[in-house]
Design a protein around this motif. Structure first.
Motif, PDB file in Angstrom:
ATOM      1  N   SER A  45       0.846  -1.066  -0.058  1.00 26.28           N
ATOM      2  CA  SER A  45       0.177  -0.045  -0.046  1.00 26.28           C
ATOM      3  C   SER A  45       0.739   1.108   0.015  1.00 26.28           C
ATOM      4  N   THR A  88      -6.179   8.943  -1.234  1.00 21.90           N
ATOM      5  CA  THR A  88      -6.333   7.660  -1.075  1.00 21.90           C
ATOM      6  C   THR A  88      -5.099   6.969  -1.401  1.00 21.90           C
ATOM      7  N   ASP A  89      -5.068   5.844  -1.199  1.00 24.70           N
ATOM      8  CA  ASP A  89      -3.726   4.985  -1.416  1.00 24.70           C
ATOM      9  C   ASP A  89      -3.734   4.201  -2.666  1.00 24.70           C
ATOM     10  N   GLU A  94       0.530  -6.245   1.793  1.00 25.58           N
ATOM     11  CA  GLU A  94      -0.863  -5.860   1.918  1.00 25.58           C
ATOM     12  C   GLU A  94      -1.649  -7.312   1.706  1.00 25.58           C
ATOM     13  N   PRO A 108       0.753   5.150   0.100  1.00 27.48           N
ATOM     14  CA  PRO A 108      -0.126   6.284   0.596  1.00 27.48           C
ATOM     15  C   PRO A 108      -0.122   7.394  -0.193  1.00 27.48           C
ATOM     16  N   TYR A 109      -1.469   7.945  -0.369  1.00 23.80           N
ATOM     17  CA  TYR A 109      -1.723   9.287  -1.174  1.00 23.80           C
ATOM     18  C   TYR A 109      -1.154   9.165  -2.451  1.00 23.80           C
ATOM     19  N   ARG A 110      -1.280   8.000  -3.183  1.00 21.49           N
ATOM     20  CA  ARG A 110      -0.827   7.739  -4.451  1.00 21.49           C
ATOM     21  C   ARG A 110      -2.138   7.195  -5.318  1.00 21.49           C
TER      22      ARG A 110
END
Length: 337
Positions: free
Chosen positions: A28, A38-39, A53, A30-32
């Motif tokens: 995962s 959103t992840d 994940e 983050p912020y992409r």
């Protein structure tokens, strides 16, 4: 052989293995994701089992490991060409059952589809060892059970994490002395049912199905962005690009670049004619390829039911629904006879 080892010990083994293996797993980031908060879950190299994940489905499959989106085939000059070197280490990839089946579908295309296997694909594929990840339950939009891809025994290692212990099924003798732990009995979790089901007809007349009115629904619904293809574990189309030097156009490199049958220009022929101009025709081609003509050639359907195309489509187009529409159409035609 099945063993149990602590997470800390497993991570120490992973670090040591990186001298001989590149190790990939869904992680995962983050912020992409699609939106700023959103992840995105995609395949990256890992250093710890805690990075993997397990609880969510990745938006992208593992196919990029053996079929990079952009791959330099060779460098050229006026007098010679040179094939680039690759990392000599083997590749260890954590994959769910559907993706393992998906890799087999791509193998059919690149390794078993002609007199010679694809050189560039094969040199990466030969390095791959698979670590099977189980699924505790079916994810949203998955329909793997309908395509019999919910289970597999095609892996070198099977893995299951429970709190601070890692359970490992060792099927490849190469790893028996590496993952040395307490012997236990356990099973990899494979899903038995999905919330989505696809029913395939026994046979299809593609010429008659291609004339169905419902394909016209996708003329305006589909925006031909290609996200479905790039997230799919079995789509394998590509195009070629020559990148040349500004100073000398006879010096440069040739690249193989992932392509999409849904994107405008993919089917444009010499002279400018496009054999599939409408987006509904592109959707028809993709749907029938996944559920019919690939299976006619190789004996298994191309789709593995991972549901990623349904997950990522910005227009909420569902491939599983399209397949069921084909089935209903075929049955209606048979009822008219």
């Amino acid at each position: 052989m099945k063993v149990k080892i602590p997470v800390k010990r497993f991570d120490e083994i992973l670090v040591a293995l990186k001298n001989y293996y590149r190790i990939f797993a869904p992680v995962s980031i983050p912020y992409r994701g699609t939106y700023s908060d959103t992840d995105v879950i995609r395949y990256e190299e890992i250093n710890s089992i805690k990075e993997v994940e397990f609880g969510r489905k990745s938006q992208f499959s593992a196919k990029d490991v053996v079929m990079p989106v952009t791959e330099t085939l060779f460098y050229f000059s006026e007098d010679e060409y040179k094939i680039p070197k690759i990392d000599e280490r083997k590749i260890l990839v954590f994959m769910r059952s559907c993706d393992i089946h998906g890799l087999d579908r791509i193998d059919n295309v690149y390794l078993r589809n002609g007199s010679e296997p694809d050189f560039y694909y094969k040199r990466l594929r030969d390095k791959v060892k698979i670590v099977a990840m189980g699924c505790e339950e079916s994810f949203r939009n998955c329909f793997c059970v309908s395509f019999n891809t919910n289970k597999t025994d095609n892996y070198s290692l099977g893995i299951k994490v429970d709190k601070e212990d890692v359970y490992i099924e060792i099927k490849d003798k190469e790893f028996e002395d590496i993952f040395n732990g307490e012997k236990v009995d356990f099973n990899i979790n494979f899903v038995e049912s999905n919330g989505v089901y696809v029913n395939l007809p026994k046979d299809i007349d593609p010429l008659k199905v291609s004339q169905a009115d419902f394909w016209r629904d996708y003329d305006y619904r589909c925006i031909a962005c290609g996200r479905c293809n790039f997230s799919c574990p079995t789509c394998s189309c590509f195009t070629m690009q020559d990148i040349v030097s500004v100073d000398n156009p006879k010096v440069g490199e040739r690249r193989r670049v992932g392509a999409s049958c849904q994107v405008e220009g993919f089917t444009t022929m010499a002279g400018g004619h496009d054999v599939r101009q409408k987006n509904g025709d592109k959707m028809r081609f993709r749907t029938l390829h996944k559920m019919y003509d690939y299976g006619k050639r190789f004996g298994v359907q191309m789709c593995v039911g991972c549901g990623r195309c349904d997950d990522v489509c910005p227009q909420y187009i569902s491939l599983s629904t399209a397949m069921n529409r084909v089935t209903d159409y075929v049955r209606d035609m048979e009822g008219e006879k």
